[in-house]
Design a protein around this motif. Structure first.
Motif, PDB file in Angstrom:
ATOM      1  N   THR A  84      10.021  15.593  11.830  1.00 15.16           N
ATOM      2  CA  THR A  84       9.793  15.597  13.284  1.00 15.16           C
ATOM      3  C   THR A  84      10.032  14.234  13.922  1.00 15.16           C
ATOM      4  OG1 THR A  84       7.457  15.067  12.984  1.00 15.16           O
ATOM      5  CG2 THR A  84       8.031  17.405  13.088  1.00 15.16           C
ATOM      6  N   LYS A  85      10.025  13.174  13.089  1.00 13.62           N
ATOM      7  CA  LYS A  85      10.207  11.792  13.585  1.00 13.62           C
ATOM      8  C   LYS A  85       9.102  11.395  14.572  1.00 13.62           C
ATOM      9  CE  LYS A  85      14.576  11.141  11.915  1.00 13.62           C
ATOM     10  NZ  LYS A  85      14.372  11.884  10.677  1.00 13.62           N
ATOM     11  N   ARG A  86       7.941  11.962  14.395  1.00 19.14           N
ATOM     12  CA  ARG A  86       6.841  11.619  15.300  1.00 19.14           C
ATOM     13  C   ARG A  86       6.271  10.249  14.949  1.00 19.14           C
ATOM     14  NH1 ARG A  86       3.299  16.566  17.482  1.00 19.14           N
ATOM     15  NH2 ARG A  86       3.416  15.263  19.312  1.00 19.14           N
ATOM     16  N   VAL A  87       5.773   9.584  15.961  1.00 23.52           N
ATOM     17  CA  VAL A  87       5.101   8.295  15.778  1.00 23.52           C
ATOM     18  C   VAL A  87       3.604   8.577  15.883  1.00 23.52           C
ATOM     19  CG1 VAL A  87       4.785   5.962  16.704  1.00 23.52           C
ATOM     20  CG2 VAL A  87       7.035   7.079  16.834  1.00 23.52           C
ATOM     21  N   VAL A  88       2.886   8.377  14.786  1.00 25.84           N
ATOM     22  CA  VAL A  88       1.469   8.749  14.762  1.00 25.84           C
ATOM     23  C   VAL A  88       0.610   7.517  15.063  1.00 25.84           C
ATOM     24  CG1 VAL A  88      -0.404   9.712  13.377  1.00 25.84           C
ATOM     25  CG2 VAL A  88       1.929  10.603  13.131  1.00 25.84           C
ATOM     26  N   VAL A  89      -0.209   7.660  16.109  1.00 28.32           N
ATOM     27  CA  VAL A  89      -1.080   6.567  16.557  1.00 28.32           C
ATOM     28  C   VAL A  89      -2.528   7.027  16.418  1.00 28.32           C
ATOM     29  CG1 VAL A  89      -1.679   5.057  18.498  1.00 28.32           C
ATOM     30  CG2 VAL A  89       0.660   5.932  18.273  1.00 28.32           C
ATOM     31  N   VAL A  90      -3.369   6.196  15.825  1.00 29.33           N
ATOM     32  CA  VAL A  90      -4.799   6.514  15.730  1.00 29.33           C
ATOM     33  C   VAL A  90      -5.587   5.418  16.429  1.00 29.33           C
ATOM     34  CG1 VAL A  90      -6.783   6.770  14.176  1.00 29.33           C
ATOM     35  CG2 VAL A  90      -4.594   7.819  13.581  1.00 29.33           C
ATOM     36  N   THR A  91      -6.475   5.827  17.336  1.00 31.65           N
ATOM     37  CA  THR A  91      -7.391   4.869  17.962  1.00 31.65           C
ATOM     38  C   THR A  91      -8.781   5.078  17.373  1.00 31.65           C
ATOM     39  OG1 THR A  91      -6.157   4.843  20.035  1.00 31.65           O
ATOM     40  CG2 THR A  91      -8.447   4.131  20.136  1.00 31.65           C
ATOM     41  N   LEU A  92      -9.354   3.985  16.865  1.00 32.74           N
ATOM     42  CA  LEU A  92     -10.699   4.047  16.276  1.00 32.74           C
ATOM     43  C   LEU A  92     -11.713   3.602  17.322  1.00 32.74           C
ATOM     44  CD1 LEU A  92      -9.948   2.292  12.864  1.00 32.74           C
ATOM     45  CD2 LEU A  92     -10.696   4.653  13.110  1.00 32.74           C
TER      46      LEU A  92
ATOM     47  N   PRO B 293      -4.587  -5.308   9.477  1.00 31.52           N
ATOM     48  CA  PRO B 293      -5.151  -5.620  10.801  1.00 31.52           C
ATOM     49  C   PRO B 293      -4.858  -4.497  11.788  1.00 31.52           C
ATOM     50  CG  PRO B 293      -3.137  -6.864  10.442  1.00 31.52           C
ATOM     51  CD  PRO B 293      -3.354  -6.039   9.213  1.00 31.52           C
ATOM     52  N   PHE B 294      -5.516  -4.547  12.946  1.00 26.14           N
ATOM     53  CA  PHE B 294      -5.204  -3.601  14.016  1.00 26.14           C
ATOM     54  C   PHE B 294      -3.800  -3.868  14.556  1.00 26.14           C
ATOM     55  CE2 PHE B 294      -9.829  -2.801  15.036  1.00 26.14           C
ATOM     56  CZ  PHE B 294      -9.748  -1.427  14.939  1.00 26.14           C
ATOM     57  N   ASP B 295      -3.206  -2.831  15.119  1.00 23.82           N
ATOM     58  CA  ASP B 295      -1.942  -2.989  15.833  1.00 23.82           C
ATOM     59  C   ASP B 295      -2.251  -3.096  17.324  1.00 23.82           C
ATOM     60  OD1 ASP B 295      -0.389  -2.597  13.423  1.00 23.82           O
ATOM     61  OD2 ASP B 295      -1.059  -0.512  13.542  1.00 23.82           O
ATOM     62  N   ASP B 296      -1.232  -3.369  18.094  1.00 26.00           N
ATOM     63  CA  ASP B 296      -1.426  -3.559  19.532  1.00 26.00           C
ATOM     64  C   ASP B 296      -0.217  -2.975  20.256  1.00 26.00           C
ATOM     65  OD1 ASP B 296      -3.002  -5.873  21.492  1.00 26.00           O
ATOM     66  OD2 ASP B 296      -1.043  -5.106  22.126  1.00 26.00           O
ATOM     67  N   ILE B 297      -0.474  -2.171  21.281  1.00 28.20           N
ATOM     68  CA  ILE B 297       0.624  -1.497  21.989  1.00 28.20           C
ATOM     69  C   ILE B 297       1.657  -2.500  22.496  1.00 28.20           C
ATOM     70  CG2 ILE B 297       1.216  -0.230  24.100  1.00 28.20           C
ATOM     71  CD1 ILE B 297      -1.279   1.351  23.835  1.00 28.20           C
TER      72      ILE B 297
ATOM     73  N   LEU C 257      -5.097   1.510  16.535  1.00 26.09           N
ATOM     74  CA  LEU C 257      -5.502   0.716  17.696  1.00 26.09           C
ATOM     75  C   LEU C 257      -7.012   0.609  17.810  1.00 26.09           C
ATOM     76  CD1 LEU C 257      -3.167   2.339  20.392  1.00 26.09           C
ATOM     77  CD2 LEU C 257      -2.689   0.303  18.997  1.00 26.09           C
ATOM     78  N   GLU C 258      -7.466  -0.531  18.321  1.00 26.00           N
ATOM     79  CA  GLU C 258      -8.838  -0.668  18.780  1.00 26.00           C
ATOM     80  C   GLU C 258      -8.877  -0.038  20.177  1.00 26.00           C
ATOM     81  OE1 GLU C 258     -12.083  -4.314  18.755  1.00 26.00           O
ATOM     82  OE2 GLU C 258     -10.130  -4.623  19.608  1.00 26.00           O
ATOM     83  N   ASP C 259     -10.066   0.318  20.659  1.00 28.85           N
ATOM     84  CA  ASP C 259     -10.120   0.972  21.974  1.00 28.85           C
ATOM     85  C   ASP C 259     -10.350  -0.008  23.123  1.00 28.85           C
ATOM     86  OD1 ASP C 259     -12.668   0.375  21.172  1.00 28.85           O
ATOM     87  OD2 ASP C 259     -13.507   2.368  21.501  1.00 28.85           O
ATOM     88  N   ASN C 260     -10.265  -1.322  22.839  1.00 26.27           N
ATOM     89  CA  ASN C 260     -10.691  -2.284  23.868  1.00 26.27           C
ATOM     90  C   ASN C 260      -9.782  -2.334  25.094  1.00 26.27           C
ATOM     91  OD1 ASN C 260      -8.837  -4.798  23.719  1.00 26.27           O
ATOM     92  ND2 ASN C 260      -9.241  -4.312  21.594  1.00 26.27           N
ATOM     93  N   LEU C 261      -8.477  -2.077  24.947  1.00 19.55           N
ATOM     94  CA  LEU C 261      -7.607  -2.149  26.127  1.00 19.55           C
ATOM     95  C   LEU C 261      -7.977  -1.044  27.126  1.00 19.55           C
ATOM     96  CD1 LEU C 261      -5.265  -3.306  27.724  1.00 19.55           C
ATOM     97  CD2 LEU C 261      -3.698  -1.909  26.360  1.00 19.55           C
ATOM     98  N   GLY C 262      -8.200   0.167  26.612  1.00 21.26           N
ATOM     99  CA  GLY C 262      -8.615   1.268  27.488  1.00 21.26           C
ATOM    100  C   GLY C 262      -9.949   0.966  28.142  1.00 21.26           C
TER     101      GLY C 262
ATOM    102  N   SER D  17     -13.771   9.699  17.329  1.00 21.54           N
ATOM    103  CA  SER D  17     -14.735   9.686  18.433  1.00 21.54           C
ATOM    104  C   SER D  17     -16.180   9.839  17.946  1.00 21.54           C
ATOM    105  CB  SER D  17     -14.384  10.870  19.355  1.00 21.54           C
ATOM    106  OG  SER D  17     -15.455  11.228  20.166  1.00 21.54           O
ATOM    107  N   PRO D  18     -17.133   9.284  18.704  1.00 27.63           N
ATOM    108  CA  PRO D  18     -18.540   9.473  18.310  1.00 27.63           C
ATOM    109  C   PRO D  18     -19.075  10.861  18.639  1.00 27.63           C
ATOM    110  CG  PRO D  18     -18.418   8.200  20.332  1.00 27.63           C
ATOM    111  CD  PRO D  18     -17.009   8.383  19.858  1.00 27.63           C
ATOM    112  N   CYS D  19     -18.290  11.682  19.354  1.00 32.07           N
ATOM    113  CA  CYS D  19     -18.807  13.012  19.705  1.00 32.07           C
ATOM    114  C   CYS D  19     -17.695  14.047  19.702  1.00 32.07           C
ATOM    115  CB  CYS D  19     -19.466  12.985  21.082  1.00 32.07           C
ATOM    116  SG  CYS D  19     -18.340  12.528  22.391  1.00 32.07           S
ATOM    117  N   PHE D  20     -18.097  15.305  19.633  1.00 29.45           N
ATOM    118  CA  PHE D  20     -17.155  16.416  19.697  1.00 29.45           C
ATOM    119  C   PHE D  20     -16.752  16.707  21.140  1.00 29.45           C
ATOM    120  CE2 PHE D  20     -19.267  16.788  15.703  1.00 29.45           C
ATOM    121  CZ  PHE D  20     -18.280  17.223  14.834  1.00 29.45           C
ATOM    122  N   ASP D  21     -17.565  16.252  22.081  1.00 25.32           N
ATOM    123  CA  ASP D  21     -17.286  16.528  23.490  1.00 25.32           C
ATOM    124  C   ASP D  21     -15.949  15.941  23.935  1.00 25.32           C
ATOM    125  OD1 ASP D  21     -20.091  16.470  22.790  1.00 25.32           O
ATOM    126  OD2 ASP D  21     -20.486  17.005  24.861  1.00 25.32           O
TER     127      ASP D  21
END
Ligand code: SF4
Ligand code: SF4
Length: 487
Positions: free
Chosen positions: A110-118, A293-297, A154-159, A244-248
């Motif tokens: 699929t050539k997808r780029v998989v990104v995970v934010t912790l 290390p973390f990556d950065d957009i 990714l870290e979630d700090n930019l968002g 995520s910390p929740c299912f919501d």
């Protein structure tokens, strides 16, 4: 524990302002609906914990006649956390570990780029679970995800930083322009609270909701907009998963409002406990596994070796907006930046407030935080009775906030520790000395975000940084079961 006093016909919930525990039955649809019946959107399936292991797999693999699951559309769901907090009883097909692994397994074709934010709350929960420091935890988790084939972690700090700045400007605009009818501004970071407000209070509350997107929704739109532009790939190739910390947050990810063009900003949400199961299934080595290390957009792969946080483990909205407004009104920093704000406990630890007074004693700013549905109900009652005196309220559905989210690790050891004691330990870990406190304006990516948006006041900025809400009260009133919630 949330106690269901009566559970048929009219449903009555009592004592809901307590720590969330999973339940197996939905309070909206106590009667199974027929397939193809009314209702739109994705299905939430509630299944028996006693069912076979096959019954816990993706619902697509299960014959309809086998388990006869109750079906509730996401539009019916009240986000009461009755089941959304239970990994075993809710299967959102697109947001499962199986789907995440399937995307990774088919990447070559699929050539997808998989990104995970912790999320910072999930990292904290896992750090406590594995007995690691925050930095050790993130480097091991990043190394593990890279070994699975994830392209960017990714870290979630930019968002979070962008969401805080957007909330500040939204509040300041209303405050300065005397838009008293839409104050207090109620934060909308928490999807459990947002869905409850839309479905239970509609027009009464929606004008007060902050239109700033949540931290992960903001980051999601950057992942589907700025990131593909940087990588030179089609946005449809980006697959973004949030731990995520929740299912919501799964419900938030399914919102039509959170899309970049035709693409959902968040493709998958896995709760901390779901991610932990994946770690165990893949023999995660917390002591000797690979590190990264973390990556950065914007800065590129492997460029972020530091972990950043802002004050407040549930987003830090009150902390940031109050300090900045106080600075603007008084012309100087009144509260030491290295200390939390001196909040006053009003009724309980989950209802606190702080004020800023003018020299003549007049109240200039009055802010509060209200966590858990009992305190939320109190805020809504005051709005209804026009007795509201707060300018700003940070609202979170979970008592104690996101560190106590329904998807966080639970103590399964021999010693039963009070949940509040665990949250206190997590708070300490969240603000560990290794984690650098940084003002949102100190984020080095803001300039590039501003360029990409064409300025923070542009139409594109409005689309990326803001969202909309909907009055869903009528739909809820016509739900199949009469519902009465008594807080
Ligand atoms: S969270 Fe939604 S689907 Fe689950 S029990 Fe509550 S109303 Fe039903
Ligand atoms: S308060 Fe709870 S439901 Fe709301 S965002 Fe935080 S963890 Fe999720």
């Amino acid at each position: 524990m949330a106690t269901v006093k009566s559970f048929s016909g009219a449903v009555r919930l009592k004592d809901v302002s307590d720590f969330i525990a999973p339940s197996q039955a939905c309070v909206v649809s106590l009667e199974p609906k027929k397939d193809g019946g009314e209702g739109e959107g994705e299905l939430v399936r509630l299944q028996s914990r006693a069912g076979s292991s096959a019954a816990r797999g993706p619902s697509t693999s299960q014959p309809a006649s086998e388990a006869s699951p109750v079906k509730v559309t996401l539009n019916d769901c009240l986000a009461c956390s009755g089941c959304v907090t239970s990994a075993e009883t809710v299967l959102l097909e697109q947001q499962s570990t199986e789907e995440f692994l399937r995307v990774l397994d088919t990447k070559a074709e699929t050539k997808r780029v998989v990104v995970v934010t912790l999320s910072s709350q999930s990292r904290t929960s896992l750090a406590a679970h594995y007995g690691l420091s925050p930095l050790e935890t993130t480097s091991r988790l990043c190394g593990f995800l890279k070994s699975l084939g994830v392209d960017l972690v990714l870290e979630d700090n930019l968002g979070r930083d962008l969401a805080l700045l957007a909330t500040l400007e939204e509040f300041w605009d209303k405050y300065e322009n005397g838009a008293a009818d839409t104050l207090p501004l109620l934060t909308s970071e928490c999807p459990g609270w947002v869905l409850y407000a839309e479905k239970t209070h509609g027009k009464l509350v929606l004008p007060h909701m902050s239109k700033a997107r949540s931290a992960v929704a903001t980051l999601g739109s950057l992942c589907k907009g700025a990131l593909p532009a940087n990588l030179g790939v089609d946005p449809g190739r980006i697959y973004h998963c949030f731990i995520s910390p929740c299912f919501d947050k799964k419900l938030e990810a399914s919102r039509e409002d959170l899309k970049s063009g035709e693409f959902a900003d968040l493709d998958c949400v896995l709760a901390t406990t779901e991610f932990h199961k994946l770690l165990e299934a893949k023999s995660f080595d917390s002591q000797g596994g690979p590190t990264a290390p973390f990556d950065d957009i914007f800065q590129g792969s492997g460029t972020q070796r530091t972990q950043y946080s802002a004050r407040g483990s549930s987003g830090g909205y009150l902390e940031f907006v109050f300090r900045e407004c106080a600075l603007r009104l008084k012309g100087r920093d009144l509260f030491p930046r290295d200390q939390p704000l001196p909040l006053k406990v009003v009724r309980n630890q989950d209802f606190q407030e702080i004020s800023l007074l003018a020299d003549d004693g007049k109240i200039l700013l009055s802010f509060a935080l209200a966590y858990g549905f009992r305190n939320i109900q109190n805020i809504i009652r005051r709005i209804k009775q026009k007795k509201m005196t707060y300018h700003f309220v940070e609202v979170m559905a979970c008592p104690s906030g996101c560190l106590n989210g329904g998807g966080q690790m639970k103590d399964e050891g021999a010693r039963v520790i009070d949940r509040k004691e665990i949250v206190a330990q997590l708070e300490q870990l969240y603000h560990h000395g290794e984690v650098v406190l940084r003002d949102p304006r100190g984020n080095p990516n803001l300039g590039q975000v501003e360029t990409w948006l064409g300025g923070f006041k542009s139409q594109k900025a409005t689309e990326v940084l803001h969202t909309t809400f909907h009055d869903r009260t009528q739909k809820t009133e016509t739900a199949s079961t009469a519902m009465m919630i008594d807080f």
